[in-house]
Design a protein around this motif. Structure first.
Motif, PDB file in Angstrom:
ATOM      1  N   VAL A   1      -1.608   0.329  -8.193  1.00 13.72           N
ATOM      2  CA  VAL A   1      -0.437   0.602  -9.019  1.00 13.72           C
ATOM      3  C   VAL A   1       0.272  -0.714  -9.312  1.00 13.72           C
ATOM      4  N   GLN A   2       0.935  -0.779 -10.458  1.00 12.96           N
ATOM      5  CA  GLN A   2       1.664  -1.984 -10.818  1.00 12.96           C
ATOM      6  C   GLN A   2       2.992  -2.067 -10.060  1.00 12.96           C
ATOM      7  N   PRO A   3       3.506  -3.267  -9.875  1.00 12.43           N
ATOM      8  CA  PRO A   3       4.842  -3.394  -9.255  1.00 12.43           C
ATOM      9  C   PRO A   3       5.869  -2.559 -10.012  1.00 12.43           C
ATOM     10  N   GLY A   4       6.716  -1.886  -9.261  1.00 10.35           N
ATOM     11  CA  GLY A   4       7.695  -0.993  -9.848  1.00 10.35           C
ATOM     12  C   GLY A   4       7.202   0.431 -10.009  1.00 10.35           C
ATOM     13  N   GLY A   5       5.927   0.639  -9.801  1.00  7.50           N
ATOM     14  CA  GLY A   5       5.350   1.963  -9.953  1.00  7.50           C
ATOM     15  C   GLY A   5       5.574   2.852  -8.745  1.00  7.50           C
ATOM     16  N   SER A   6       5.024   4.059  -8.834  1.00  6.33           N
ATOM     17  CA  SER A   6       5.199   5.063  -7.783  1.00  6.33           C
ATOM     18  C   SER A   6       3.865   5.670  -7.388  1.00  6.33           C
ATOM     19  N   LEU A   7       3.814   6.123  -6.161  1.00 12.64           N
ATOM     20  CA  LEU A   7       2.670   6.875  -5.657  1.00 12.64           C
ATOM     21  C   LEU A   7       3.177   7.934  -4.692  1.00 12.64           C
ATOM     22  N   ARG A   8       2.416   9.001  -4.575  1.00 12.04           N
ATOM     23  CA  ARG A   8       2.708   9.996  -3.547  1.00 12.04           C
ATOM     24  C   ARG A   8       1.469  10.158  -2.683  1.00 12.04           C
TER      25      ARG A   8
ATOM     26  N   LEU B   1       4.361  11.325   1.432  1.00  8.25           N
ATOM     27  CA  LEU B   1       5.165  10.112   1.409  1.00  8.25           C
ATOM     28  C   LEU B   1       5.307   9.693  -0.046  1.00  8.25           C
ATOM     29  N   GLN B   2       6.493   9.911  -0.595  1.00 12.83           N
ATOM     30  CA  GLN B   2       6.777   9.491  -1.961  1.00 12.83           C
ATOM     31  C   GLN B   2       7.228   8.044  -1.928  1.00 12.83           C
ATOM     32  N   MET B   3       6.534   7.213  -2.674  1.00 16.00           N
ATOM     33  CA  MET B   3       6.837   5.781  -2.672  1.00 16.00           C
ATOM     34  C   MET B   3       7.194   5.358  -4.083  1.00 16.00           C
ATOM     35  N   ASN B   4       8.403   4.882  -4.254  1.00 16.09           N
ATOM     36  CA  ASN B   4       8.899   4.444  -5.560  1.00 16.09           C
ATOM     37  C   ASN B   4       9.210   2.960  -5.534  1.00 16.09           C
ATOM     38  N   ASN B   5       9.295   2.396  -6.735  1.00 18.92           N
ATOM     39  CA  ASN B   5       9.631   0.978  -6.873  1.00 18.92           C
ATOM     40  C   ASN B   5       8.750   0.117  -5.959  1.00 18.92           C
ATOM     41  N   LEU B   6       7.471   0.332  -6.038  1.00 18.87           N
ATOM     42  CA  LEU B   6       6.538  -0.365  -5.153  1.00 18.87           C
ATOM     43  C   LEU B   6       6.508  -1.858  -5.435  1.00 18.87           C
ATOM     44  N   ARG B   7       6.304  -2.607  -4.374  1.00 18.76           N
ATOM     45  CA  ARG B   7       6.277  -4.068  -4.435  1.00 18.76           C
ATOM     46  C   ARG B   7       4.916  -4.570  -3.967  1.00 18.76           C
ATOM     47  N   PRO B   8       4.519  -5.761  -4.364  1.00 16.05           N
ATOM     48  CA  PRO B   8       3.231  -6.290  -3.887  1.00 16.05           C
ATOM     49  C   PRO B   8       3.125  -6.306  -2.363  1.00 16.05           C
ATOM     50  N   GLU B   9       4.223  -6.522  -1.689  1.00 16.95           N
ATOM     51  CA  GLU B   9       4.183  -6.549  -0.222  1.00 16.95           C
ATOM     52  C   GLU B   9       3.992  -5.173   0.399  1.00 16.95           C
ATOM     53  N   ASP B  10       4.034  -4.123  -0.409  1.00 16.55           N
ATOM     54  CA  ASP B  10       3.727  -2.782   0.090  1.00 16.55           C
ATOM     55  C   ASP B  10       2.217  -2.540   0.152  1.00 16.55           C
ATOM     56  N   THR B  11       1.449  -3.470  -0.374  1.00 14.28           N
ATOM     57  CA  THR B  11      -0.008  -3.327  -0.333  1.00 14.28           C
ATOM     58  C   THR B  11      -0.494  -3.260   1.109  1.00 14.28           C
ATOM     59  N   ALA B  12      -1.219  -2.198   1.428  1.00 11.67           N
ATOM     60  CA  ALA B  12      -1.694  -1.992   2.807  1.00 11.67           C
ATOM     61  C   ALA B  12      -2.519  -0.714   2.873  1.00 11.67           C
ATOM     62  N   LEU B  13      -3.149  -0.524   4.016  1.00 10.41           N
ATOM     63  CA  LEU B  13      -3.773   0.753   4.346  1.00 10.41           C
ATOM     64  C   LEU B  13      -2.685   1.619   4.983  1.00 10.41           C
ATOM     65  N   TYR B  14      -2.440   2.781   4.404  1.00  5.48           N
ATOM     66  CA  TYR B  14      -1.391   3.660   4.899  1.00  5.48           C
ATOM     67  C   TYR B  14      -2.009   4.756   5.760  1.00  5.48           C
ATOM     68  N   LEU B  15      -1.459   4.904   6.951  1.00  2.85           N
ATOM     69  CA  LEU B  15      -2.010   5.829   7.937  1.00  2.85           C
ATOM     70  C   LEU B  15      -0.965   6.850   8.370  1.00  2.85           C
ATOM     71  N   CYS B  16      -1.444   8.064   8.551  1.00  2.00           N
ATOM     72  CA  CYS B  16      -0.587   9.162   8.994  1.00  2.00           C
ATOM     73  C   CYS B  16      -0.952   9.531  10.432  1.00  2.00           C
ATOM     74  N   SER B  17       0.072   9.799  11.204  1.00  2.00           N
ATOM     75  CA  SER B  17      -0.118  10.215  12.587  1.00  2.00           C
ATOM     76  C   SER B  17       0.709  11.476  12.808  1.00  2.00           C
ATOM     77  N   VAL B  18       0.133  12.462  13.471  1.00  2.27           N
ATOM     78  CA  VAL B  18       0.864  13.706  13.691  1.00  2.27           C
ATOM     79  C   VAL B  18       0.890  14.059  15.164  1.00  2.27           C
ATOM     80  N   ARG B  19       1.918  14.829  15.491  1.00 10.14           N
ATOM     81  CA  ARG B  19       1.989  15.481  16.805  1.00 10.14           C
ATOM     82  C   ARG B  19       2.015  16.974  16.516  1.00 10.14           C
ATOM     83  N   ALA B  20       1.096  17.688  17.118  1.00 10.68           N
ATOM     84  CA  ALA B  20       0.961  19.110  16.849  1.00 10.68           C
ATOM     85  C   ALA B  20       0.908  19.879  18.161  1.00 10.68           C
ATOM     86  N   GLN B  21       1.179  21.156  18.037  1.00 13.79           N
ATOM     87  CA  GLN B  21       1.191  22.002  19.228  1.00 13.79           C
ATOM     88  C   GLN B  21       0.385  23.261  18.966  1.00 13.79           C
ATOM     89  N   LYS B  22      -0.316  23.695  20.007  1.00 15.40           N
ATOM     90  CA  LYS B  22      -0.987  24.990  19.991  1.00 15.40           C
ATOM     91  C   LYS B  22      -0.735  25.595  21.354  1.00 15.40           C
TER      92      LYS B  22
END
Length: 119
Positions: free
Chosen positions: A12-19, A80-101
């Motif tokens: 995405v270009q700088p200033g753009g958005s991703l979800r 994760l809604q990400m707006n106004n993205l910057r070049p320094e936001d470039t990365a691998l994005y990881l999700c971690s959860v805690r769940a119960q059963k």
């Protein structure tokens, strides 16, 4: 067991958005905590945001006002809604959860989705 899958990363270009999406699956589980992290090549994983059933989300200072987490607890899905993205936001994005059963608590991580911010 709990499986976590992230999606939505893109170029995405700088200033753009991703979800980004984070989907947790597992027989009979309920996710009650979700965290997003990011990792750049050669660097340690960096915490971005945490969300739980206990209160309001907490954000890393550098993403406050630009990123927002939302969760659909009934479906064990988070976004994760990400707006106004910057070049320094470039990365691998990881999700971690805690769940119960029942009385068993699970912590699980996904493999990540790549976000690249560049013109």
């Amino acid at each position: 067991q709990v499986r976590v899958v992230e999606s939505g990363g893109d170029l995405v270009q700088p200033g753009g958005s991703l979800r980004l999406s984070c989907v947790a699956s597992g027989d009979g589980i309920r996710v009650y905590g979700m965290h997003w992290f990011r990792q750049r090549p050669g660097e340690q994983r960096e915490w971005i945001v945490s969300s739980s059933d206990a209160g309001d989300p907490t954000y890393r200072e550098s993403v406050k006002g630009r990123f927002a987490i939302a969760r659909d607890s009934g479906k064990n899905v988070g976004y994760l809604q990400m707006n106004n993205l910057r070049p320094e936001d470039t990365a691998l994005y990881l999700c971690s959860v805690r769940a119960q059963k029942g009385f068993t608590v699970y912590d699980a991580d996904g493999q990540g989705t790549q976000v690249t911010v560049s013109s």
